[in-house]
Write an enzyme that holds these catalytic residues in place. Structure first.
Site, PDB file in Angstrom:
ATOM      1  N   ARG A   1       1.889   1.797   4.810  1.00  0.00           N
ATOM      2  CA  ARG A   1       1.580   2.780   3.760  1.00  0.00           C
ATOM      3  C   ARG A   1       2.714   3.745   3.443  1.00  0.00           C
ATOM      4  O   ARG A   1       2.559   4.619   2.610  1.00  0.00           O
ATOM      5  CB  ARG A   1       0.280   3.511   4.105  1.00  0.00           C
ATOM      6  CG  ARG A   1      -0.945   2.645   3.808  1.00  0.00           C
ATOM      7  CD  ARG A   1      -2.251   3.362   3.976  1.00  0.00           C
ATOM      8  NE  ARG A   1      -2.469   3.727   5.350  1.00  0.00           N
ATOM      9  CZ  ARG A   1      -2.900   2.890   6.298  1.00  0.00           C
ATOM     10  NH1 ARG A   1      -3.172   1.635   6.001  1.00  0.00           N
ATOM     11  NH2 ARG A   1      -3.053   3.295   7.541  1.00  0.00           N
TER      12      ARG A   1
ATOM     13  N   TRP B   1      -8.696   4.036   2.509  1.00  0.00           N
ATOM     14  CA  TRP B   1      -7.386   4.699   2.697  1.00  0.00           C
ATOM     15  C   TRP B   1      -6.722   5.063   1.369  1.00  0.00           C
ATOM     16  O   TRP B   1      -5.801   5.886   1.338  1.00  0.00           O
ATOM     17  CB  TRP B   1      -6.432   3.780   3.484  1.00  0.00           C
ATOM     18  CG  TRP B   1      -6.152   2.531   2.720  1.00  0.00           C
ATOM     19  CD1 TRP B   1      -6.848   1.357   2.800  1.00  0.00           C
ATOM     20  CD2 TRP B   1      -5.181   2.351   1.690  1.00  0.00           C
ATOM     21  NE1 TRP B   1      -6.360   0.464   1.871  1.00  0.00           N
ATOM     22  CE2 TRP B   1      -5.334   1.043   1.188  1.00  0.00           C
ATOM     23  CE3 TRP B   1      -4.191   3.171   1.145  1.00  0.00           C
ATOM     24  CZ2 TRP B   1      -4.535   0.540   0.157  1.00  0.00           C
ATOM     25  CZ3 TRP B   1      -3.397   2.663   0.116  1.00  0.00           C
ATOM     26  CH2 TRP B   1      -3.577   1.358  -0.358  1.00  0.00           C
TER      27      TRP B   1
ATOM     28  N   GLU C   1       0.808  -1.224   0.000  1.00  0.00           N
ATOM     29  CA  GLU C   1       0.000   0.000   0.000  1.00  0.00           C
ATOM     30  C   GLU C   1       0.839   1.271   0.000  1.00  0.00           C
ATOM     31  O   GLU C   1       0.310   2.373   0.042  1.00  0.00           O
ATOM     32  CB  GLU C   1      -0.912   0.009   1.241  1.00  0.00           C
ATOM     33  CG  GLU C   1      -1.945  -1.121   1.268  1.00  0.00           C
ATOM     34  CD  GLU C   1      -2.954  -1.003   2.404  1.00  0.00           C
ATOM     35  OE1 GLU C   1      -2.758  -0.161   3.298  1.00  0.00           O
ATOM     36  OE2 GLU C   1      -3.935  -1.774   2.381  1.00  0.00           O
TER      37      GLU C   1
ATOM     38  N   GLU D   1     -10.998  -2.396  15.620  1.00  0.00           N
ATOM     39  CA  GLU D   1     -11.882  -3.559  15.563  1.00  0.00           C
ATOM     40  C   GLU D   1     -11.668  -4.479  16.776  1.00  0.00           C
ATOM     41  O   GLU D   1     -12.470  -5.350  17.062  1.00  0.00           O
ATOM     42  CB  GLU D   1     -11.622  -4.371  14.287  1.00  0.00           C
ATOM     43  CG  GLU D   1     -12.439  -3.911  13.094  1.00  0.00           C
ATOM     44  CD  GLU D   1     -12.214  -2.458  12.750  1.00  0.00           C
ATOM     45  OE1 GLU D   1     -11.088  -2.105  12.379  1.00  0.00           O
ATOM     46  OE2 GLU D   1     -13.151  -1.660  12.881  1.00  0.00           O
TER      47      GLU D   1
ATOM     48  N   CYS E   1      -9.983 -12.930   7.347  1.00  0.00           N
ATOM     49  CA  CYS E   1      -8.703 -13.189   6.669  1.00  0.00           C
ATOM     50  C   CYS E   1      -8.845 -14.204   5.528  1.00  0.00           C
ATOM     51  O   CYS E   1      -8.222 -14.061   4.484  1.00  0.00           O
ATOM     52  CB  CYS E   1      -7.665 -13.716   7.662  1.00  0.00           C
ATOM     53  SG  CYS E   1      -7.043 -12.469   8.796  1.00  0.00           S
TER      54      CYS E   1
ATOM     55  N   ASP F   1     -18.647   1.477  11.697  1.00  0.00           N
ATOM     56  CA  ASP F   1     -17.238   1.465  11.283  1.00  0.00           C
ATOM     57  C   ASP F   1     -16.973   2.582  10.268  1.00  0.00           C
ATOM     58  O   ASP F   1     -16.169   2.437   9.356  1.00  0.00           O
ATOM     59  CB  ASP F   1     -16.839   0.092  10.712  1.00  0.00           C
ATOM     60  CG  ASP F   1     -15.349  -0.015  10.392  1.00  0.00           C
ATOM     61  OD1 ASP F   1     -14.556   0.723  10.981  1.00  0.00           O
ATOM     62  OD2 ASP F   1     -14.995  -0.835   9.519  1.00  0.00           O
TER      63      ASP F   1
ATOM     64  N   MET G   1      -0.484 -16.890  11.424  1.00  0.00           N
ATOM     65  CA  MET G   1      -1.646 -17.685  11.803  1.00  0.00           C
ATOM     66  C   MET G   1      -1.463 -18.140  13.252  1.00  0.00           C
ATOM     67  O   MET G   1      -0.779 -19.127  13.534  1.00  0.00           O
ATOM     68  CB  MET G   1      -1.771 -18.907  10.871  1.00  0.00           C
ATOM     69  CG  MET G   1      -2.885 -19.885  11.253  1.00  0.00           C
ATOM     70  SD  MET G   1      -4.532 -19.136  11.219  1.00  0.00           S
ATOM     71  CE  MET G   1      -5.458 -20.351  12.179  1.00  0.00           C
TER      72      MET G   1
HETATM   73 CA    CA Z   1     -12.344   0.113  11.373  1.00  0.00          CA
END
Ligand code: CA
Length: 695
Positions: free
Chosen positions: A133, A408, A81, A195, A624, A320, A664
């Site tokens: 980012r 974003w 990103e 979250e 995920c 959200d 994981m």
């Molecule tokens: Ca969020």
């Protein structure tokens, strides 16, 4: 250093070339970044963050001769990103797992690479992939945040660590994915985790020493708790009344995970503040109060970090609807007067023009269809909510949703066309109250049952849902608050945008196409098929008078990981940095891997077990591994994983965490062995649908 060079040059006729040989980017160079069209010195190009390049060698006439000049392959297939920075012929960019790279901007030769060695299990704390980012550059150092909450300073020449500070309580689910910003000799950094259950803030550190200068919390501490001893103390005492109940149980949210913009005109820093934690306002705050400063822009004094003003786009946030999305500063002629404004198109679907002198809303208009309000009341600046939108009467399908009408991916503003180019999307999502809410330490804590978004198992049903999802590039007139043109990309989650003085707009998309459009008409002038989905924003720079356009390719991020409807499905090749120039002819070859067959499992489970597995998977695993276990390919498609056929191995991976170094973690804290076996039952069923129906 530049001054010294000029003095030496005058006295001894020393050749200083550009005057920047020592490569040191000081405050005056950051202030004047717009005049250094050859470079890209800050996250948004300049402090105004317009993402506008003053270069014009590549333009509407020459764009068709663009070609690949060089490319660099990274060691990851996770989301990329970053906005690359370019300073005096060197590119600095960041990749997944917070790694930092320096490359020769002309040849692509790797000069150095720094791996902060983020522990793999940190990936579990990241809502939206292990992305980064970008970096900041200042005074011979490169600054970058790490996924596990550190802020690091590296020597720009060697990539050696100069200092490192831990900016978060690492026992809590904080992450850093955003780019630091340099403001008056300090490095500003926020964090994410809304979250999971954290309390958001932004901090400023001395760029030379890493010593903390100030911190501003966006949400209050518990009622009755002693003040934080932070820059936010005074204003928190005043806005604490906008919260109710035991709102600190899950932190409250309000993370500053993206926009942090220095506004020189008013000596202030504008921060974009995230969603509530948990999402559901009834769970978080007994359904009472605006919950400042959630989903707001807050202006802070650039020296002290103290509060100046705020504008809250979504009072009592419950969807959200972060307001962290990129902020652009500009001067616009509105009603005959030049107004110093900020522009923002946050998740909630409204394009806001706000007066930077006082935070007053100038105008607000939805840039995509939205169904949670009937508009914004310009007298109060508040949205006029639709009944039912708070899913108070049962499920509500919100459009836009938490995926954002714009997320974003940076938009760009061209002062030549006076248009803002927004990577917009339409991704509805159903919200249902998760009452009675039971919190899970370390896990997602939304108060919302996302499992009602479970997808159908017939081709027609899937097609119908896919048809609703849209991804578009919108050219928006911020004065008229009106769309001027749009490009349809098909699906959502496309790349960030660059506008140039050459009259072009560059943007990649989920399919992997990297495109140049005419900035006035939207006509496509050039395209390159990278074969890898693009979410990152391009930049432009020049070396020895030759213009380049650079973009990171590598698909991922929140929607890119979780959605089974991305445009570029299947296992991903490693991401790359692609650099284009007029006449570029570098070879380019990307091999896509075969996703492999569905795994057929012979074991049988009861209907109740499969149903239990569905509930667990859709609320815990799908963020995920994809809704209904249909993976986008960024993370393993469990329906095709050999682990699925092996009950013992499934337990070792999912329960015990033998793959935690890959990100994981083991779920033994939250799930029993029976729960874990139920998820296997569910995924085995999904694999059977894949094997028999191909979907
Ligand atoms: Ca969020």
């Amino acid at each position: 250093m530049r001054k010294l060079c000029v003095v030496l040059a005058m006295a001894f006729l020393v050749s200083c070339g550009s005057g920047y040989e020592d490569g040191v980017i000081d405050t005056s160079r950051l202030d004047g970044a717009a005049s250094e069209t050859q470079n890209w010195l800050t996250y948004g190009g300049t402090y105004e963050e317009q993402r506008y390049s003053g270069l014009e060698e590549i333009n509407a006439e020459t764009a068709s001769s663009l070609g690949l000049e060089w490319s660099h392959e990274f060691d990851t297939a996770r989301g990329l990103e970053a906005t690359p920075l370019v300073a005096d012929g060197v590119i600095y960019t960041t990749t997944a797992w917070s790694k930092v790279h320096a490359l020769d901007a002309t040849t692509g030769k790797l000069l150095w690479k720094y791996d902060p060695k983020v522990p793999g299990e940190t990936g579990f704390k990241a809502c939206c992939d292990v992305v980064n980012r970008g970096a900041a550059i200042y005074n011979g150092k490169i600054y970058s945040g790490t996924l596990d909450g550190r802020l690091i300073a590296l020597d720009a020449k060697t990539g050696k660590l100069v200092w490192s500070v831990v900016t978060v309580d690492q026992s809590k689910p904080y992450t850093i994915t955003g780019a630091p910003r340099i403001v008056k000799g300090r490095v500003l950094i926020g964090n994410g985790g809304g979250e999971y259950g954290v309390r958001g803030y932004v901090s400023a550190y001395d760029a030379e020493t890493g010593k903390q200068a100030w911190r501003f919390y966006t949400v209050p501490p518990a009622k009755g708790a002693k003040p934080d001893g932070a820059a936010s103390d005074d204003i928190i005492a005043k806005m604490q009344g906008t919260w109710d109940g035991d709102y600190t149980k899950f932190g409250g949210g309000g993370t500053v995970w993206d926009a942090i913009v220095y506004d020189k005109d008013f000596n202030q820093v504008l921060i974009g503040v995230g969603n509530g934690s948990p999402w559901d306002h009834r769970v978080r705050s007994n359904g009472k109060g605006d919950n400042l400063f959630l989903s707001s822009v807050v202006a802070l004094d650039a020296d002290t970090g103290k509060y100046k003003w705020h504008y809250q786009g979504t009072p009592a946030e419950t969807w959200d609807f972060t307001q962290t999305q990129p902020i652009i500063l500009a001067s616009l002629k509105i009603g005959g007067a030049d107004r110093k404004v900020m522009m923002q198109a946050p998740k909630n679907g409204f394009f806001y023009v706000i007066d930077r002198s006082n935070g007053k809303l100038v105008s607000a208009k939805n840039f995509v269809p939205q169904n949670w309000t009937s508009g914004v009341d310009m007298k109060t600046g508040r949205p006029i909510e639709m009944p039912g939108a708070r899913y108070e009467n049962g499920p509500f399908v919100a459009n836009p949703s938490g995926h954002g009408a714009h997320n974003w991916q940076p938009m760009a503003f061209s002062p030549k066309t006076n248009l803002v180019y927004i990577p917009a999307q339409e991704v509805p999502m159903a919200y249902q109250s998760d009452a009675p809410f039971v919190g899970r330490e370390g896990g997602w804590n939304l108060g919302v049952n996302l499992a009602i978004n479970t997808l159908p198992d017939d081709e027609a049903g899937l097609k119908a849902i896919r048809a609703i999802l849209k991804g578009v590039l919108i050219a928006w007139d911020p004065i008229k608050q009106k769309e001027m043109w749009r490009v349809d990309h098909g699906g959502p989650w496309n790349g960030g945008v660059l506008a140039t003085a050459g009259g072009l707009v560059f943007q990649g998309n989920a399919k992997g196409e990297f495109n140049a459009f005419n900035a006035t008409s939207g006509k496509k002038l050039w395209s390159f098929d990278s074969k890898i989905g693009i979410v990152a924003p391009p930049v432009s720079y020049s070396v020895n008078g030759k213009q380049y356009v650079a973009v990171m390719v590598g698909y991922g991020g929140g929607y890119g990981v979780a959605s089974p409807f991305t445009e570029n499905m299947g296992p991903r090749p490693n991401g790359r940095l692609l650099v284009f120039a007029i006449g570029g002819k570098a070879p380019y070859k990307v091999e896509r891997m075969d996703p492999g067959p569905a795994v057929v499992v012979k074991d049988k489970w009861s209907t109740a077990t499969v149903a239990k597995g569905a509930q667990i998977f859709e609320t815990t695993c799908s963020v995920c591994h994809g809704g209904t276990a249909r993976s986008s390919g960024v993370l393993p498609d469990l329906r095709r994983s050999p682990v699925l056929a092996d009950q013992k191995l499934w337990q070792e991976v999912v329960h015990d965490g033998i793959l935690k170094d890959n990100g994981m973690v083991g779920f033994s804290k939250w799930l029993s062995r029976e729960d874990v076996e139920a998820t296997r039952a569910y995924v085995a069923g999904r694999a059977k649908v894949l094997a028999t129906k191909g979907i």
